[in-house]
Design a protein around this motif. Structure first.
Motif, mmCIF file in Angstrom:
data_model
loop_
_atom_site.group_PDB
_atom_site.id
_atom_site.type_symbol
_atom_site.label_atom_id
_atom_site.label_comp_id
_atom_site.label_asym_id
_atom_site.label_seq_id
_atom_site.Cartn_x
_atom_site.Cartn_y
_atom_site.Cartn_z
ATOM 1 N N ALA A 49 -44.939 -146.837 -1.309
ATOM 2 C CA ALA A 49 -44.865 -148.255 -1.659
ATOM 3 C C ALA A 49 -44.004 -148.496 -2.902
ATOM 4 C CB ALA A 49 -46.272 -148.822 -1.874
ATOM 5 N N ALA A 50 -43.978 -147.536 -3.823
ATOM 6 C CA ALA A 50 -43.181 -147.681 -5.049
ATOM 7 C C ALA A 50 -41.708 -147.346 -4.827
ATOM 8 C CB ALA A 50 -43.751 -146.789 -6.152
ATOM 9 N N GLY A 51 -41.364 -146.764 -3.674
ATOM 10 C CA GLY A 51 -39.977 -146.409 -3.393
ATOM 11 C C GLY A 51 -39.586 -145.024 -3.884
ATOM 12 N N ILE A 52 -40.560 -144.203 -4.214
ATOM 13 C CA ILE A 52 -40.279 -142.837 -4.667
ATOM 14 C C ILE A 52 -39.926 -141.959 -3.473
ATOM 15 C CG2 ILE A 52 -41.309 -140.794 -5.759
ATOM 16 C CD1 ILE A 52 -42.986 -142.897 -7.427
ATOM 17 N N THR A 53 -40.608 -142.191 -2.346
ATOM 18 C CA THR A 53 -40.265 -141.503 -1.098
ATOM 19 C C THR A 53 -39.830 -142.552 -0.081
ATOM 20 O OG1 THR A 53 -42.566 -141.565 -0.301
ATOM 21 C CG2 THR A 53 -41.853 -139.577 -1.498
ATOM 22 N N GLU A 54 -38.988 -142.124 0.846
ATOM 23 C CA GLU A 54 -38.457 -143.058 1.841
ATOM 24 C C GLU A 54 -39.364 -143.226 3.046
ATOM 25 O OE1 GLU A 54 -34.400 -142.178 2.758
ATOM 26 O OE2 GLU A 54 -33.797 -142.361 0.661
ATOM 27 N N ARG A 155 -56.220 -151.919 -8.950
ATOM 28 C CA ARG A 155 -55.739 -152.418 -7.664
ATOM 29 C C ARG A 155 -54.507 -151.634 -7.214
ATOM 30 N NH1 ARG A 155 -54.255 -156.878 -9.938
ATOM 31 N NH2 ARG A 155 -52.696 -157.277 -8.353
ATOM 32 N N PHE A 156 -54.344 -151.492 -5.910
ATOM 33 C CA PHE A 156 -53.227 -150.750 -5.330
ATOM 34 C C PHE A 156 -51.891 -151.295 -5.825
ATOM 35 C CE2 PHE A 156 -50.083 -150.018 -1.971
ATOM 36 C CZ PHE A 156 -50.148 -148.647 -1.876
ATOM 37 N N GLU A 157 -51.729 -152.612 -5.819
ATOM 38 C CA GLU A 157 -50.475 -153.237 -6.225
ATOM 39 C C GLU A 157 -50.148 -152.908 -7.680
ATOM 40 O OE1 GLU A 157 -53.094 -154.905 -4.831
ATOM 41 O OE2 GLU A 157 -52.257 -154.999 -2.808
ATOM 42 N N ARG A 164 -43.410 -147.387 -10.145
ATOM 43 C CA ARG A 164 -41.985 -147.740 -9.968
ATOM 44 C C ARG A 164 -41.114 -147.223 -11.104
ATOM 45 N NH1 ARG A 164 -43.318 -153.179 -7.131
ATOM 46 N NH2 ARG A 164 -43.072 -152.458 -4.981
ATOM 47 N N ILE A 165 -41.702 -146.991 -12.265
ATOM 48 C CA ILE A 165 -40.934 -146.456 -13.396
ATOM 49 C C ILE A 165 -40.368 -145.069 -13.072
ATOM 50 C CG2 ILE A 165 -42.864 -145.331 -14.591
ATOM 51 C CD1 ILE A 165 -41.647 -146.407 -17.218
#
Length: 177
Positions: A49-54, A155-157, A164-165
């Protein structure tokens, strides 16, 4: 089903972009030999969800992340239900071992999954979320993110926002140290 691995072994090698460091394996991770294996642990969903993995990886695929430049270790190797079950001697020995491993493998950055694990490692109560002002090992960026454990009520969000950092550290264009 029997597993040939009985503990979540470190997945480290030279040249990694990012290493995740937890307190210690959960009982489930200890039994399966996989990192962040407890079903209530949100680690794998947060990475995606954070974009670390595709894509969404599963604990059984933890070794595949080495190919993405992502490794895994823990401050202490002994599996427990909760990190506060670890003994002080284990934490001190784990901190010495972790420092040696970081000096040996020299990842670009280390993401400590829990503010407590970083404080235990550094032997200090001074730390906050995000990139730390000074590094435990010069040349390696220390980053503190919240624990993805189901015991953490965040919370998950909110977890995703904290993680994301880490995205720039896994991208090729990120610079060392």
């Amino acid at each position: 089903m029997l597993h040939s691995r009985t503990v979540a072994k470190d997945l480290l090698k030279a040249g990694l972009k990012l290493v995740f460091c937890g307190y210690n394996p959960s009982l489930r991770s200890g039994k399966s030999g996989r990192h962040y294996a407890h079903p209530a642990n949100r680690f794998w969903r947060v990475l995606y969800a954070a974009g670390i993995t595709e894509r969404l990886y599963r604990p059984e695929e933890d070794e595949e992340l080495l190919g993405l430049g992502i490794g895994f270790t823990n401050l202490c190797p002994r599996p427990t239900r909760r990190a506060d079950e670890l003994k002080r001697q284990e934490v001190l020995a784990g901190a010495r071992r972790l420092r040696k491993d970081l000096e040996r493998f020299r990842p670009r950055a280390v993401a400590y999954t829990g503010i407590g694990v970083y404080r235990w490692f550094r032997g200090s109560s001074r730390s906050s979320w995000g990139v730390q002002g000074d590094s435990a090992v010069p040349g390696i960026v220390d980053i503190v993110v919240p624990s993805p454990s189901g015991l953490n009520r965040m919370r998950f969000e909110e977890l995703v926002e904290h993680y994301r950092i880490l995205v720039p550290f896994v991208r090729e264009e990120a610079r060392r140290g």
